[in-house]
Write a protein that holds these residues in place. Structure first.
Motif, PDB file in Angstrom:
ATOM      1  N   ASP A 232       6.227  -8.203   4.545  1.00 44.90           N
ATOM      2  CA  ASP A 232       5.670  -9.181   4.349  1.00 44.90           C
ATOM      3  C   ASP A 232       5.909  -9.672   2.835  1.00 44.90           C
ATOM      4  O   ASP A 232       6.639 -10.802   2.618  1.00 44.90           O
ATOM      5  CB  ASP A 232       4.391  -9.411   3.382  1.00 44.90           C
TER       6      ASP A 232
ATOM      7  N   MET B 238      11.313  -2.081  11.279  1.00 49.53           N
ATOM      8  CA  MET B 238      11.460  -2.662  12.205  1.00 49.53           C
ATOM      9  C   MET B 238      11.028  -1.989  12.763  1.00 49.53           C
ATOM     10  O   MET B 238      11.536  -0.678  12.980  1.00 49.53           O
ATOM     11  CB  MET B 238      12.456  -3.456  12.996  1.00 49.53           C
ATOM     12  N   LEU B 239       9.566  -1.413  13.588  1.00 48.42           N
ATOM     13  CA  LEU B 239       8.609  -0.994  14.615  1.00 48.42           C
ATOM     14  C   LEU B 239       9.405  -1.463  15.788  1.00 48.42           C
ATOM     15  O   LEU B 239       9.532  -2.391  16.178  1.00 48.42           O
ATOM     16  CB  LEU B 239       7.819  -0.487  14.237  1.00 48.42           C
TER      17      LEU B 239
ATOM     18  N   ALA C 298       9.434 -10.584   2.920  1.00 46.89           N
ATOM     19  CA  ALA C 298      10.379 -11.785   3.736  1.00 46.89           C
ATOM     20  C   ALA C 298       9.496 -13.052   2.782  1.00 46.89           C
ATOM     21  O   ALA C 298      10.380 -13.619   2.359  1.00 46.89           O
ATOM     22  CB  ALA C 298       8.735 -12.220   4.750  1.00 46.89           C
TER      23      ALA C 298
ATOM     24  N   SER D 176      15.555  -5.433   0.049  1.00 44.72           N
ATOM     25  CA  SER D 176      16.903  -6.726   1.320  1.00 44.72           C
ATOM     26  C   SER D 176      16.519  -6.313   2.991  1.00 44.72           C
ATOM     27  O   SER D 176      17.285  -6.405   3.272  1.00 44.72           O
ATOM     28  CB  SER D 176      18.094  -6.016   0.793  1.00 44.72           C
ATOM     29  N   ASP D 177      16.088  -4.703   3.347  1.00 42.31           N
ATOM     30  CA  ASP D 177      15.691  -4.384   4.731  1.00 42.31           C
ATOM     31  C   ASP D 177      14.389  -4.358   4.734  1.00 42.31           C
ATOM     32  O   ASP D 177      14.000  -3.279   4.820  1.00 42.31           O
ATOM     33  CB  ASP D 177      17.152  -2.615   4.772  1.00 42.31           C
ATOM     34  N   PRO D 178      14.012  -5.006   5.951  1.00 36.29           N
ATOM     35  CA  PRO D 178      12.861  -4.586   6.135  1.00 36.29           C
ATOM     36  C   PRO D 178      13.064  -3.493   7.237  1.00 36.29           C
ATOM     37  O   PRO D 178      13.874  -2.932   7.767  1.00 36.29           O
ATOM     38  CB  PRO D 178      12.079  -6.380   7.722  1.00 36.29           C
TER      39      PRO D 178
ATOM     40  N   LEU E 112       0.936   2.049   8.866  1.00 34.67           N
ATOM     41  CA  LEU E 112       1.687   1.051   9.846  1.00 34.67           C
ATOM     42  C   LEU E 112       1.173  -0.286   9.078  1.00 34.67           C
ATOM     43  O   LEU E 112       2.317  -1.204   8.838  1.00 34.67           O
ATOM     44  CB  LEU E 112       1.034   0.887  11.098  1.00 34.67           C
ATOM     45  N   ASN E 113      -0.601  -0.410   8.183  1.00 38.37           N
ATOM     46  CA  ASN E 113      -0.345  -1.689   7.338  1.00 38.37           C
ATOM     47  C   ASN E 113       0.446  -1.686   6.076  1.00 38.37           C
ATOM     48  O   ASN E 113       0.520  -2.255   6.109  1.00 38.37           O
ATOM     49  CB  ASN E 113      -2.014  -0.742   7.126  1.00 38.37           C
TER      50      ASN E 113
ATOM     51  N   ARG F 104      12.329 -15.768   1.050  1.00 41.59           N
ATOM     52  CA  ARG F 104      12.210 -16.965   1.163  1.00 41.59           C
ATOM     53  C   ARG F 104      12.657 -17.992  -0.612  1.00 41.59           C
ATOM     54  O   ARG F 104      13.059 -18.536  -0.796  1.00 41.59           O
ATOM     55  CB  ARG F 104      11.233 -17.311   1.190  1.00 41.59           C
TER      56      ARG F 104
ATOM     57  N   ILE G 224       3.654  -0.752   6.384  1.00 43.08           N
ATOM     58  CA  ILE G 224       4.884  -1.327   6.331  1.00 43.08           C
ATOM     59  C   ILE G 224       4.800  -2.591   6.400  1.00 43.08           C
ATOM     60  O   ILE G 224       5.269  -3.482   6.117  1.00 43.08           O
ATOM     61  CB  ILE G 224       5.300  -0.712   8.256  1.00 43.08           C
ATOM     62  N   GLY G 225       3.195  -2.963   7.168  1.00 47.96           N
ATOM     63  CA  GLY G 225       2.969  -4.433   7.478  1.00 47.96           C
ATOM     64  C   GLY G 225       3.059  -5.019   6.063  1.00 47.96           C
ATOM     65  O   GLY G 225       3.576  -6.302   6.182  1.00 47.96           O
ATOM     66  N   LYS G 226       2.409  -4.599   5.241  1.00 53.42           N
ATOM     67  CA  LYS G 226       2.836  -5.254   3.365  1.00 53.42           C
ATOM     68  C   LYS G 226       3.864  -5.322   3.019  1.00 53.42           C
ATOM     69  O   LYS G 226       4.397  -6.414   2.248  1.00 53.42           O
ATOM     70  CB  LYS G 226       1.695  -4.667   2.968  1.00 53.42           C
TER      71      LYS G 226
END
Lengths: 323, 448
Positions: free
Chosen positions: B221, B331-332, B224, B327-329, B213-214, B228, B216-218
């Motif tokens: 980030d 999504m949980l 994102a 290009s693709d995050p 989970l951690n 930008r 995936i979060g990184k």
């Protein structure tokens, strides 16, 4: 920085669902101002009340629909047609929004799914072939209900005598009947030992177990949903897809509680709600492409998908994890 | 350097390890180092280049800081996993406590040893270079891997992985190449689960739910932050060149992702200042180009540098060595282990527009969307010699782009500097054509 995109729609939906349950219980147990208001007493919303509570002033529309058909052709107009027309009108304006925003069945099932998720048990995902098999089942149940109820009401067939034995076929297997009859006895509103409807209790158990493992298991076979599904494709509420922005990442299908694959598959239509979508907006809030999916009312986009990392103002309700 | 003690059956070349002379080994190493230096200096010579870019140069430097870090990391018992494809989930590798690096090679010189030994002159040069570098141990980064994860996307990669087994342990992944939804998803999910198991065996520790989970979060980030950066490329005068963007994207597959994200954020700040000052990359009125086709792994920046030297500016790309990395995050929906793995598996598989898939209509759709978003005026479609998949798709894409009135040029290239001037002439003509077209369309708008 939020690492997981938050829910922009879910908190709203949860609020409405709780209101829906409050309305159901208020109606059923005759609490003021719901149960006693003369205007609300004649309101047959999809399932805002259950006849199997003694104090209930009204019933769900499906009860009324069955009852109207059974009790004779002379009263069809008032008992069946008008009730159905009200529902059709509601569906034409709001689509199947009832299903995921107000229906108490939905809230119970989501609660069970939430419980399962927090117990770290994975959902059972239906295979594509099984989903396809299941798809027409709700229409079959709707059809069977009519098939069983309608002949009783037709006096020419001489089946009026069966009114007491064969009436209300769906209610006999409805989990709500099981729930309310049992809870009434448990709460002491009914004396102990009153005959319990075994069939309904079995279906209640089935309902609880299946929706614990399968997301929105009951919604897939719900005949009330089937009736609304007949008209929902013409509704003003719709699910808009900007096909050019779609990356076919399959998130919309993976997160869909009813496995409505049209949102993912359809690359031609603008309206991808079809008849099975309950407009819960889960795909809209999870879609990572800016403006690809939208929950729309007429030409107005009520909520659109956003790039992850950018939250709507309701992001604060979102559980933060991962840090 | 002999690795005869390596476990596993000898397949092709293990017993021929001594095939190459020391002189050839040395030459390959020296030439690779020289080439990387040349390319790096070429990149640094770009006008108005943000200062933070030096960091990304350093990550890619031949035998540079990243290699040293990985060496240190391995000394402390850490494991490094090499990948050859964007379809390998780095989140999973990191969650197992290992580090992932993409070891596809962009060096020209190792092509020759591979040519000599493999005897397939028509094979894709990227495959040849990758295996050649391993044969003569000329790429310090590739020397640091404990396991190579290779999705068998194309014929070249399939056999590359097989041959690579003589030098390092390899885990191949079956890519379901016909994308048909549910069945495909299940097949690929099985591969991801197998990868998880392999990684756990390698590092000797279980992949924990929290750890995944951690990670995936990184990575989300990082995505994102990358998203930008892309906004700057949409402007009329982008402050950053396409080569630099490719360099940054590729750095994410070598670097620690949190550090990478931080540096990208620094870069974003710098770009903001540059925009305020009115500085921009490329020449004024540069033709806005999109790069497409086969991957261009650093230091094989021949085509992008030629484009940007010839009056073009790469504002977008759809390369698996560029934008597609980020290009693709993920999504949980739910956070149980198997649901997270499924989210991960689907993120790395379904939005991927690798030409090895069929049907692959998503590629042209995504290209058109990028063309629209980034104001692309022309597409440079690059294929490596021997990349049949991209070659065949190029025609289809050219037809579709013609309908949308977007000019496209198809360039076939080798890992070789021999064709530079020829390619330059073609690109210059292409850029010139775009500018003429621009003038013409302005005139047309004015007269109507």
């Amino acid at each position: 920085m939020d690492r997981f995109k938050g829910s922009i729609i879910r908190p709203w939906r949860l609020l409405f669902q709780f209101l829906g349950v409050a309305f159901l219980l208020g109606q059923s147990f005759g609490l003021p101002p719901f149960g006693t208001s003369p205007m609300l007493r004649t309101l047959f919303l999809p399932n805002a009340s259950c006849r199997y509570v003694d104090t209930a002033p009204t019933s769900c529309f499906y009860y009324q629909f069955q009852d109207g058909m059974t009790s004779g052709a002379s009263t069809y107009y008032v008992d069946v047609i008008v009730v159905l027309l009200i529902i059709v009108l509601m569906v034409l304006v709001l689509g199947r929004i009832w299903c995921s925003w107000l229906c108490p069945f939905g809230l119970v099932q989501e609660g069970l799914a939430y419980l399962r998720e927090n117990l770290n048990i994975r959902p059972y995902r239906l295979k594509w072939a099984h989903r396809e098999l299941l798809r027409p089942v709700k229409y079959v149940i709707l059809f069977l209900t009519v098939l069983l109820s309608l002949p009783i009401g037709l006096s020419g067939l001489g089946l009026l005598g069966c009114q007491s034995t064969l009436a209300l076929p769906f209610c006999q297997v409805c989990p709500a009947k099981g729930f309310f009859t049992v809870s009434e006895q448990l709460l002491g509103l009914e004396p102990w030992g009153t005959a319990l409807p075994l069939l309904a209790i079995v279906s209640l158990l089935l309902f609880l177990v299946s929706s614990f493992f399968v997301k929105m298991a009951f919604c897939r076979i719900c005949p009330m949903g089937a009736f609304m599904a007949l008209f929902s494709r013409f509704s003003l509420m719709w699910l808009e897809k900007d096909v050019d922005k779609c990356t076919k990442c399959r998130i919309c299908l993976r997160v869909c509680p009813v496995d409505h694959d049209r949102v993912y598959e359809d690359m031609e239509s603008v309206d991808v709600a079809g008849s099975d979508c309950t407009l819960c907006g889960r795909c809209v809030e999870m879609c990572p492409e800016e403006g690809c999916l939208s929950l729309s009312f007429g030409p107005k986009r009520l909520a659109s998908s956003k790039k992850p990392g950018r939250l709507g103002f309701l992001g604060m309700f979102h559980r933060k994890e991962g840090k | 350097m002999s690795r005869s003690d390596q476990e596993g059956p000898p397949r092709y070349l293990k017993d021929r390890e001594e095939y190459f002379s020391d002189e050839q080994r040395k030459r390959t190493t020296v030439e690779s180092r020289k080439m990387e230096k040349r390319v790096r200096e070429n990149l640094r010579a770009q006008k108005d280049r943000p200062a933070v870019m030096k960091y990304f140069d350093d990550i890619h430097t031949y035998g540079g800081i990243r290699v040293k870090e990985l060496k240190e990391f391995r000394k402390t018992g850490g494991k490094v996993v090499g990948t050859l494809c964007v379809m390998v989930p780095f989140e999973l590798i990191n969650a197992a406590g290992a580090r992932g690096v993409r070891v596809s090679s962009g060096y020209y010189e190792p092509v020759h040893p591979a040519n000599e030994l493999l005897g397939d002159a028509g094979l894709c040069p990227m495959v040849k270079s990758t295996i050649g570098a391993k044969m003569v141990h000329s790429d310090p980064l590739a020397e640091e891997i404990d396991l190579l994860v290779c999705p068998a996307t194309c014929d070249g990669k399939l056999k590359l992985a097989e041959i690579y087994e003589d030098w390092a342990p390899v885990m191949m992944m079956n890519i379901p190449r016909v994308k048909t939804g549910d069945t495909t998803s299940r097949l690929w999910m099985g591969e991801i689960k197998f990868l998880k198991q392999k990684l756990e065996e390698l590092t000797g520790r279980k992949i924990k739910r929290k750890a995944l989970l951690n990670e995936i979060g990184k990575w989300n980030d990082a995505q994102a932050a990358w998203g930008r950066l892309l906004e700057y490329r949409k402007s009329k005068t982008p402050p950053i060149s396409g080569q630099d963007m490719m360099l940054i994207a590729q750095a994410s597959q070598k670097d620690e992702i949190t550090r990478w994200t931080k540096k990208v954020k620094d870069l974003e700040k710098e770009l903001k200042v540059m925009v305020r000052k009115g500085l921009h990359a490329g020449e004024t009125g540069a033709a806005r180009i999109m790069l497409a086709g086969s991957p261009m792994i650093y230091p094989n920046f021949k085509i992008p540098s030629l484009v940007e030297e010839s009056g073009g500016l790469i504002v977008s790309d759809e390369l698996c060595s560029g934008h597609r990395i980020m290009s693709d995050p993920v999504m949980l929906d739910e956070r149980s282990m198997s649901e997270m793995l499924m989210a991960l598996a689907e993120r790395y598989f379904f939005p991927c527009t690798c030409p090895c898939f069929s049907p692959n209509d998503d590629r042209i759709r995504r290209m058109k969307e990028s063309i629209h978003l980034f104001g692309v005026e022309g597409v440079v479609f690059h294929t490596l010699r021997g990349c049949h998949l991209n070659n065949l798709e190029a025609t289809k894409i050219e037809m579709k782009l013609r309908e949308a009135e977007i000019p496209m040029i198809k360039l076939e290239s080798e890992y070789d500097d021999g064709d530079v001037e020829q390619v330059r002439t073609r690109i210059e003509a292409f850029v010139e054509m775009i500018k003429t077209r621009r003038a013409f369309s302005v005139k047309k708008e004015g007269s109507s």
